[in-house]
Design a protein around this motif. Structure first.
Motif, mmCIF file in Angstrom:
data_model
loop_
_atom_site.group_PDB
_atom_site.id
_atom_site.type_symbol
_atom_site.label_atom_id
_atom_site.label_comp_id
_atom_site.label_asym_id
_atom_site.label_seq_id
_atom_site.Cartn_x
_atom_site.Cartn_y
_atom_site.Cartn_z
ATOM 1 N N GLN A 190 0.698 -1.309 -0.096
ATOM 2 C CA GLN A 190 0.043 -0.005 -0.091
ATOM 3 C C GLN A 190 0.818 1.367 0.003
ATOM 4 N N ARG A 209 0.530 3.860 -2.534
ATOM 5 C CA ARG A 209 -0.616 4.740 -2.416
ATOM 6 C C ARG A 209 -0.646 5.875 -1.427
ATOM 7 N N ASP A 223 -12.657 3.294 -6.882
ATOM 8 C CA ASP A 223 -12.151 1.775 -6.474
ATOM 9 C C ASP A 223 -10.961 1.877 -5.682
ATOM 10 N N GLN A 230 -10.848 -0.670 -2.755
ATOM 11 C CA GLN A 230 -10.562 -2.138 -3.316
ATOM 12 C C GLN A 230 -9.197 -1.964 -3.825
ATOM 13 N N ASP A 231 -8.596 -1.062 -4.424
ATOM 14 C CA ASP A 231 -6.901 -0.862 -4.726
ATOM 15 C C ASP A 231 -6.349 -1.183 -3.423
ATOM 16 N N SER A 243 -6.677 -4.910 -2.169
ATOM 17 C CA SER A 243 -5.927 -5.974 -3.141
ATOM 18 C C SER A 243 -4.465 -5.638 -3.001
ATOM 19 N N LYS A 244 -3.886 -4.682 -2.291
ATOM 20 C CA LYS A 244 -2.445 -4.297 -2.240
ATOM 21 C C LYS A 244 -1.936 -5.202 -1.047
#
Length: 590
Positions: free
Chosen positions: A205, A208, A224, A227-228, A231-232
């Motif tokens: 993460q 980001r 999203d 969700q991103d 998923s990370k």
């Protein structure tokens, strides 16, 4: 009788000793016995150690040196290694009393009487109850002529899954500490409680954002985004699971228990809970309780019925990682101050009967981010720094040429610049002319320079550094550290006051987390990053969250301890306190 502090540089540990105590005795009592071949008569020279007093470093015979002032002790590599070999033979041990287990039953074991049921012996002999999916699997296996029996996977008194034939020799678990910056996974063989290995990596993460606020903003501003980020973290954990699988090919197929901890934001992102409530006052979580899910609910590479447990939060930004740390603190009824240093500094005061907890936003400077030459604690980072009478000593991670400065390095650098007068108590860095007038014969005056139109100190020269570029610390960097250390120290002082005790009534100060494990405690106290109370020892407990989450995996009674801590803990929001800003500003000075 007067007492003094002896700081062991290599172990980051301070002991308080009586005046005139022999240094050799202090070393032995602290777990570092020296080789006194001559019986302490000062003739063999085997107990030579380096010490530093008031900035002067010298080598002395420990058996002949009586302590009459504060000092730093530097043990040699041989002295450290001889003790390390003894310690390495003793693995850290935990109680093994797992709730998860496997039981093999042959078809004959399950067919004990006519007109009965397969469940009768399971209930009578093992006191277990299956769910519907397990009953259906049982029916399929019992109707399979090639199957000789089945293996029950049980968690407490529940059958959570069933496998064909005897797989009872394979059962695995994982304890995972999800940090904002890094993730650590401890893989265990749950048939015997033995550690398979420790695996770690950066949290995916971070692509980001370096801190929790930037990740919350990513969720609220990007389509999203949640969700991103979910998923990370799944990708990060699955990569670690794959590394375990490379050592144990059957690992993921028989992984039936995963215990996790992390701060409040990490808990939300892992479960796919939108963290918007954490991004604004009054900082509300979706759920602070222990959360249990299954493999089929999430994106981890494990069996559908793997039990996934995330430890409870304590409130606000004080998350399950702090809960895990508190389970490791000795239950002796003494009042302790616990500090987990990092981007989001968590603080706890008390004992298991009563804890107050809070957090302070320190920013990423303490992890090397936001500094002119800041970097994470990886190869090329300066992790320790010292200015002596006529030399500058530093250590670089990976034994390579320096590229930048990590968190522990910047603490040392700021402390040394303050001791030498390069910066004053307000944090102002002196210009070369002013410094040379005040300290006319200082050997490192020429280290004062400029970088990006800002006054700066040259930490390493171009000849010493990677890429032929000097490493600088600038005035702006100093200000970033002042902001961070002001927040941490203010939080500690206020939380101790709100608990109703003075600093002198604490039994000790505990530093948790990777950063707390690597910083020089004396320097951290010198610059006011953490409070210093006379005669109150301060020590690092390493990755307390990692230790706590391992204990929870291995010992089912830890769940009760977590419940006790939650029931006896109160979260305090310090930032909204009217006194916070005033105390914070005063603590920004060195």
């Amino acid at each position: 009788m007067n007492t003094y502090e002896v700081f062991f540089y290599h172990s980051n540990r301070t002991v308080i000793v009586n005046e005139h105590a022999l240094l050799s005795d202090v070393c032995a009592q602290s777990g570092y016995p020296l080789d006194l071949v001559c019986g302490g008569k000062g003739t063999c020279g085997k107990c030579k150690v380096a010490i530093k007093i008031n900035g002067h470093k010298e080598t002395v015979l420990a058996c002949m040196t009586k302590i009459s002032e504060d000092m730093t002790v530097y043990l040699s590599a041989d002295q450290i290694d001889s003790q390390a070999k003894i310690l390495s033979e003793k693995e850290e041990s935990f109680i093994f009393n797992s709730s998860i287990r496997k039981i093999y039953l042959s078809k004959k074991d399950l067919v004990q009487e006519e007109y009965g049921s397969y469940m009768t012996p399971i209930r009578q002999s093992h006191h277990l109850e299956p769910d519907f999916a397990s009953l259906r699997k049982m029916a399929e296996i019992m109707s399979d002529e090639s199957a000789k029996g089945l293996t029950l996977i049980a968690d407490s008194n529940r059958v959570i899954d069933i496998q064909t034939n005897d797989t009872s020799s394979h059962l695995y678990g994982a304890a995972i500490d999800i940090g904002t910056t890094s993730v650590v996974l401890y893989a265990y063989d749950m048939t015997n409680g033995r550690l398979i290995g420790t695996f770690s990596s950066l949290n995916g993460q971070i692509a980001r954002g370096a801190d929790v606020i930037s990740r919350i903003m990513h969720c609220t501003t990007q389509i999203d985004g949640l969700q991103d980020l979910q998923s990370k973290i799944f990708e990060t954990i699955n990569t670690l699971l794959a590394r375990v699988q490379a050592q144990k090919p059957e690992f993921k197929e028989h992984l039936y228990k995963i215990i996790l901890c992390g701060n409040s934001t990490m808990q939300h992102l892992f479960h796919g809970f939108h963290p918007e409530g954490l991004g604004k006052s009054p900082f509300i979580s979706v759920c602070t309780d222990t959360i249990t899910s299954e493999g089929r609910d999430l994106g981890l590479h494990c069996p559908d019925k793997c039990q996934i447990v995330f430890l409870p939060l304590l409130g606000g930004f004080v998350g399950a990682d702090t809960t895990a740390v508190l389970t490791t603190v000795e239950n002796d009824n003494k009042i302790k101050l616990m500090i987990d240093l990092g981007t989001n500094g968590e603080i706890a005061v008390g004992n298991r009967h009563k804890y107050l907890v809070s957090s302070t936003a320190c920013g990423p400077a303490l992890e090397g981010a936001g500094l002119s030459f800041g970097m994470r604690g990886t190869a090329g980072a300066i992790e320790s720094f010292e200015i002596l009478e006529d030399s500058i000593n530093y250590h670089v991670i990976g034994e390579v040429q320096p590229k930048g400065i990590c968190g522990s390095g910047i603490v040392d650098i700021v402390a040394e610049l303050l001791k030498q007068g390069f910066i004053d108590k307000t944090g102002k860095m002196l210009k070369k002319d002013a410094f040379s007038i005040k300290y006319p014969n200082h050997p490192f005056t020429d280290r004062i320079s400029e970088y990006n139109n800002s006054i700066a100190f040259i930490v390493t020269t171009a000849d010493e550094s990677a890429n032929g570029q000097p490493v600088f610390v600038t005035q702006k960097d100093i200000r970033q550290i002042q902001l961070a250390k002001g927040a941490i120290k203010t939080g500690c002082i206020m939380l101790v006051q709100k608990y109703g005790v003075s600093g002198a009534e604490l039994s000790e100060i505990l530093l948790a987390g990777a950063f707390g494990n690597y910083i020089n405690i004396k320097n951290a106290q010198y610059i006011g990053l953490i409070p210093k109370y006379d005669h109150i020892p301060t020590r690092s407990i390493g990755n307390g969250a990692g230790t706590g989450v391992q204990k929870y995996l291995l010992d089912q009674s830890e769940a009760l301890l977590c419940d006790q801590i939650i029931a006896n803990t109160t979260h305090v929001e310090l930032a909204s306190d009217l006194d916070f800003q005033q105390i914070y500003v005063s603590n920004m000075n060195f």
